[in-house]
Write an enzyme that holds these catalytic residues in place. Structure first.
Site, mmCIF file in Angstrom:
data_model
loop_
_atom_site.group_PDB
_atom_site.id
_atom_site.type_symbol
_atom_site.label_atom_id
_atom_site.label_comp_id
_atom_site.label_asym_id
_atom_site.label_seq_id
_atom_site.Cartn_x
_atom_site.Cartn_y
_atom_site.Cartn_z
ATOM 1 N N ASP A 262 7.715 9.938 -5.132
ATOM 2 C CA ASP A 262 7.289 11.342 -5.201
ATOM 3 C C ASP A 262 5.846 11.439 -4.723
ATOM 4 O O ASP A 262 5.334 10.503 -4.093
ATOM 5 C CB ASP A 262 7.514 11.927 -6.613
ATOM 6 C CG ASP A 262 6.605 11.285 -7.651
ATOM 7 O OD1 ASP A 262 5.730 10.466 -7.271
ATOM 8 O OD2 ASP A 262 6.751 11.613 -8.842
ATOM 9 N N HIS B 181 8.557 -2.051 -6.318
ATOM 10 C CA HIS B 181 7.212 -2.386 -6.782
ATOM 11 C C HIS B 181 7.296 -3.641 -7.661
ATOM 12 O O HIS B 181 8.154 -3.703 -8.550
ATOM 13 C CB HIS B 181 6.611 -1.217 -7.575
ATOM 14 C CG HIS B 181 5.219 -1.502 -8.031
ATOM 15 N ND1 HIS B 181 4.134 -1.424 -7.183
ATOM 16 C CD2 HIS B 181 4.744 -1.928 -9.227
ATOM 17 C CE1 HIS B 181 3.045 -1.778 -7.842
ATOM 18 N NE2 HIS B 181 3.384 -2.091 -9.086
ATOM 19 N N GLY C 13 3.034 11.205 -6.177
ATOM 20 C CA GLY C 13 2.065 10.283 -6.791
ATOM 21 C C GLY C 13 2.239 8.853 -6.284
ATOM 22 O O GLY C 13 3.085 8.580 -5.428
ATOM 23 N N ASP D 151 3.541 5.418 -7.215
ATOM 24 C CA ASP D 151 4.428 4.709 -8.162
ATOM 25 C C ASP D 151 4.790 5.564 -9.377
ATOM 26 O O ASP D 151 4.995 5.043 -10.478
ATOM 27 C CB ASP D 151 3.774 3.385 -8.641
ATOM 28 C CG ASP D 151 3.453 2.439 -7.501
ATOM 29 O OD1 ASP D 151 4.196 2.429 -6.502
ATOM 30 O OD2 ASP D 151 2.446 1.708 -7.586
ATOM 31 N N ASN E 260 12.194 -8.735 1.511
ATOM 32 C CA ASN E 260 13.067 -7.710 0.920
ATOM 33 C C ASN E 260 14.004 -7.113 1.971
ATOM 34 O O ASN E 260 15.160 -6.815 1.681
ATOM 35 C CB ASN E 260 12.242 -6.627 0.231
ATOM 36 C CG ASN E 260 11.777 -7.060 -1.148
ATOM 37 O OD1 ASN E 260 12.580 -7.144 -2.075
ATOM 38 N ND2 ASN E 260 10.507 -7.385 -1.271
ATOM 39 N N ARG F 8 -5.078 11.051 10.659
ATOM 40 C CA ARG F 8 -3.890 10.832 9.832
ATOM 41 C C ARG F 8 -2.824 11.905 10.064
ATOM 42 O O ARG F 8 -1.625 11.630 10.039
ATOM 43 C CB ARG F 8 -4.329 10.782 8.368
ATOM 44 C CG ARG F 8 -3.396 10.047 7.401
ATOM 45 C CD ARG F 8 -2.764 8.815 7.977
ATOM 46 N NE ARG F 8 -3.469 7.605 7.700
ATOM 47 C CZ ARG F 8 -3.015 6.591 6.970
ATOM 48 N NH1 ARG F 8 -1.822 6.596 6.451
ATOM 49 N NH2 ARG F 8 -3.756 5.518 6.780
HETATM 50 C C1 GRF Z 1 6.950 -7.243 -2.300
HETATM 51 O O1 GRF Z 1 6.371 -7.936 -3.366
HETATM 52 C C2 GRF Z 1 7.169 -5.809 -2.698
HETATM 53 O O2 GRF Z 1 7.476 -5.637 -4.033
HETATM 54 C C3 GRF Z 1 5.820 -5.211 -2.408
HETATM 55 O O3 GRF Z 1 5.394 -5.858 -1.226
HETATM 56 C C4 GRF Z 1 5.995 -7.139 -1.114
HETATM 57 C C5 GRF Z 1 6.699 -7.191 0.214
HETATM 58 O O4 GRF Z 1 7.192 -8.444 0.532
HETATM 59 N N1 GRF Z 1 5.892 -3.774 -2.386
HETATM 60 P P1 GRF Z 1 8.188 -8.636 1.763
HETATM 61 O O5 GRF Z 1 7.503 -8.113 3.011
HETATM 62 O O6 GRF Z 1 9.465 -7.909 1.464
HETATM 63 O O7 GRF Z 1 8.405 -10.129 1.857
#
Ligand code: GRF
Length: 209
Positions: free
Chosen positions: A147, A110, A149, A151, A14, A66
């Site tokens: 936020d 997500h 919570g 997701d 991503n 933490r």
């Molecule tokens: C993706 O499926 C994203 O939706 C989720 O974690 C994964 C990350 O993949 N939150 P990458 O590291 O971007 O390849």
């Protein structure tokens, strides 16, 4: 110019989609100021290095507790003075102080159609396992604001993806990335860069470009 920090934990596909979108002009008026990883072995860090983007690694494991980690994470992030934080497969719980300080300025991708298959315990392949176990025919991905919570923040964009007969969690994960995530995340950043997203009564309103 929208300045963003991208937080990662793993492969960083991503992140790559964002880097490519900035390069190709799908995303404009945006600068990726820093990539932050909690995992020093994340391949995402190599992607950042190849693109000449500054990166840093900060892990809860290197702190006594933490609270100490949270404080240092927020302090480091603040030094970059970014306008937006993008969680791109980041597996660390975001400190509450950071959520309030960056209200409606943190987004997450997500890999399901929220509110299905999300919340505590639904991360990585577990999301796709849940989808296959339940036998739903359509899944997808969601970009949302973060936020307090898990997701639960306002939904920015969603894209559906068909589940196929012989899917395994891995095959489905890949299809959701290719057909949804890698388009959706850059699209959301581009909209935010051009001030086209507002949150009203807990819901996202997208204004015409
Ligand atoms: C993706 O499926 C994203 O939706 C989720 O974690 C994964 C990350 O993949 N939150 P990458 O590291 O971007 O390849």
């Amino acid at each position: 110019m929208l300045k963003i920090a991208v937080c990662v934990s793993g492969g960083g596909t991503n992140l790559q989609a964002l880097l490519d979108a900035v390069d190709s002009g799908v995303i404009t008026d945006t600068k990726i100021s820093v990539v932050i990883s909690n995992n020093k072995n994340a391949y995402a860090l190599e992607r950042a290095a190849k693109a000449g983007i500054e990166s840093l690694c900060i892990s809860p494991k290197d702190f006594h507790n933490r609270e100490e980690f949270n404080r240092e994470f927020l302090r480091k992030l603040n030094t970059y003075q970014v306008d937006l934080v993008v969680l791109a497969g980041f597996l660390v719980v975001i400190p509450p102080e950071m959520i309030s300080q960056y209200k409606n300025r943190i987004i997450n991708i997500h890999p399901s159609l929220i509110p299905s298959f999300c919340g505590k315990g639904y991360y990585g392949l577990k999301v796709h396992e849940g989808v296959l176990n339940r036998g739903v025919k359509i899944t997808g991905a969601t970009v949302h604001f973060v936020d307090e919570g898990t997701d639960t923040g306002p939904i920015i964009l969603q894209k559906e993806v068909l589940v196929k007969e012989n899917d395994t969690p891995e095959i489905l994960q890949r299809r959701v990335m290719e057909e949804a995530e890698w388009n959706l995340l850059p699209k959301a950043v581009e909209l935010i860069a051009h001030n086209r997203i507002q949150v009203k009564d807990g819901k996202v309103v997208i204004t015409e470009g």
